[in-house]
Design a protein around this motif. Structure first.
Motif, PDB file in Angstrom:
ATOM      1  N   UNK A 190     -13.888   3.834  10.212  1.00 40.56           N
ATOM      2  CA  UNK A 190     -15.346   3.781  10.235  1.00 40.56           C
ATOM      3  C   UNK A 190     -15.859   2.349  10.187  1.00 40.56           C
ATOM      4  N   UNK A 191     -15.005   1.456   9.782  1.00 36.19           N
ATOM      5  CA  UNK A 191     -15.322   0.036   9.682  1.00 36.19           C
ATOM      6  C   UNK A 191     -13.999  -0.704   9.717  1.00 36.19           C
ATOM      7  N   UNK A 192     -14.041  -2.028   9.690  1.00 38.90           N
ATOM      8  CA  UNK A 192     -12.783  -2.778   9.623  1.00 38.90           C
ATOM      9  C   UNK A 192     -12.018  -2.310   8.386  1.00 38.90           C
ATOM     10  N   UNK A 193     -10.778  -1.902   8.583  1.00 33.90           N
ATOM     11  CA  UNK A 193     -10.019  -1.237   7.520  1.00 33.90           C
ATOM     12  C   UNK A 193      -8.611  -1.806   7.434  1.00 33.90           C
ATOM     13  N   UNK A 194      -8.138  -1.949   6.209  1.00 30.85           N
ATOM     14  CA  UNK A 194      -6.752  -2.353   5.967  1.00 30.85           C
ATOM     15  C   UNK A 194      -6.017  -1.186   5.315  1.00 30.85           C
ATOM     16  N   UNK A 195      -4.864  -0.851   5.872  1.00 28.01           N
ATOM     17  CA  UNK A 195      -4.056   0.242   5.338  1.00 28.01           C
ATOM     18  C   UNK A 195      -2.634  -0.235   5.064  1.00 28.01           C
ATOM     19  N   UNK A 196      -2.031   0.354   4.048  1.00 29.83           N
ATOM     20  CA  UNK A 196      -0.592   0.218   3.860  1.00 29.83           C
ATOM     21  C   UNK A 196       0.048   1.340   4.672  1.00 29.83           C
ATOM     22  N   UNK A 197       0.871   0.980   5.640  1.00 31.03           N
ATOM     23  CA  UNK A 197       1.485   1.960   6.537  1.00 31.03           C
ATOM     24  C   UNK A 197       2.869   2.312   5.993  1.00 31.03           C
ATOM     25  N   UNK A 198       3.061   3.596   5.692  1.00 28.97           N
ATOM     26  CA  UNK A 198       4.279   4.058   5.036  1.00 28.97           C
ATOM     27  C   UNK A 198       5.069   4.968   5.980  1.00 28.97           C
ATOM     28  N   UNK A 199       6.258   4.570   6.408  1.00 23.00           N
ATOM     29  CA  UNK A 199       7.089   5.461   7.239  1.00 23.00           C
ATOM     30  C   UNK A 199       7.516   6.694   6.445  1.00 23.00           C
ATOM     31  N   UNK A 200       7.801   7.757   7.154  1.00 23.81           N
ATOM     32  CA  UNK A 200       8.196   9.020   6.515  1.00 23.81           C
ATOM     33  C   UNK A 200       9.422   8.829   5.632  1.00 23.81           C
ATOM     34  N   UNK A 201      10.381   8.026   6.061  1.00 26.73           N
ATOM     35  CA  UNK A 201      11.593   7.807   5.278  1.00 26.73           C
ATOM     36  C   UNK A 201      11.278   7.138   3.942  1.00 26.73           C
ATOM     37  N   UNK A 202      10.352   6.190   3.950  1.00 29.85           N
ATOM     38  CA  UNK A 202       9.950   5.514   2.709  1.00 29.85           C
ATOM     39  C   UNK A 202       9.252   6.490   1.772  1.00 29.85           C
ATOM     40  N   UNK A 203       8.402   7.337   2.340  1.00 28.84           N
ATOM     41  CA  UNK A 203       7.701   8.336   1.534  1.00 28.84           C
ATOM     42  C   UNK A 203       8.684   9.303   0.887  1.00 28.84           C
TER      43      UNK A 203
END
Length: 225
Positions: free
Chosen positions: A102-115
């Motif tokens: 919805x706006x400039x956004x920062x996410x931590x991207x977590x691969x399925x294996x890490x989860x």
């Protein structure tokens, strides 16, 4: 597809309660991911695609929505810092909804294996995820019931009540954020023209005004329209 990329957000956020957002486990898991910056209006998840990534919001906000082939949309939920989307990828199935920024956004991207590795180390997190899924399922049931049993005005009135801040000294209530007629229509599964008609009538009746671009509930909305 006629997507509303201008949506700055609504319901603050609707999908999660404060007790679930930004938990210890979420913070620990985010630390294991890769931080990525996304510009406003980016589609992170597309319904039907296969996916194996969890997105934990660090700043900014995301909107989950469904759309029909003609481009008509309905907003399913909004997610802010400390919340996550994409957990349905755990079963390896296709994505169940679209998610955009919805706006400039920062996410931590977590691969399925890490989860999966984190869940193995911290089984309590599985219970936390289950609690979120149950809450989201309840919200989905409530939304479905609302669409089926409550008329457009009833849903409109309920949405404004949910989005408004506590009453000020003069009794007025201001919505948390700016929201367009199209954004309201996306939440109510109705046309923008219907929302405009409702707003015009309420403004003429002295129930609603605008302040700094935000809707102000000047007094209690009528029970019926």
């Amino acid at each position: 597809m006629n997507r509303d990329l201008r949506t700055p957000g609504v319901d603050t956020p609707e999908a999660e309660g404060p007790s679930l957002a930004g938990s210890r486990h979420t913070e620990a898991l985010a630390a294991r991911g890769n931080l990525r910056n996304f510009r406003r209006g980016m589609l992170l998840i597309q319904e039907g695609d296969s996916g194996s990534t969890l997105y934990i919001v660090r700043s900014g906000r995301l909107r989950a929505f469904a759309a029909d082939p003609k481009g008509k949309e309905i907003t399913l939920g909004l997610y802010g810092p400390g919340e996550y989307v994409g957990e349905m990828s755990l079963d390896g199935g296709p994505r169940s909804a679209n998610v955009e920024t919805l706006e400039a956004t920062t996410c931590a991207v977590i691969p399925r294996e890490t989860l999966l590795a984190y869940i193995a180390e911290e089984p309590d997190f599985a219970l936390e995820m289950m609690a979120r899924l149950i809450r989201r399922a309840r919200l989905a049931t409530e939304s479905t019931r609302s669409l089926a049993l409550i008329d457009v005005y009833g849903r409109f009135r309920r949405l404004l009540d949910q989005l408004s801040e506590p009453p000020a000294a003069d009794g007025t209530r201001v919505l948390h954020e700016r929201i367009t007629h199209q954004q309201i229509a996306n939440h109510l599964a109705c046309s923008r023209e219907m929302v405009s008609r409702l707003m015009k009538d309420l403004e003429m009746g002295g129930y609603v005004t605008k302040r700094d671009g935000r809707i102000v509930l000047a007094r209690e909305l009528p029970a019926r329209w």
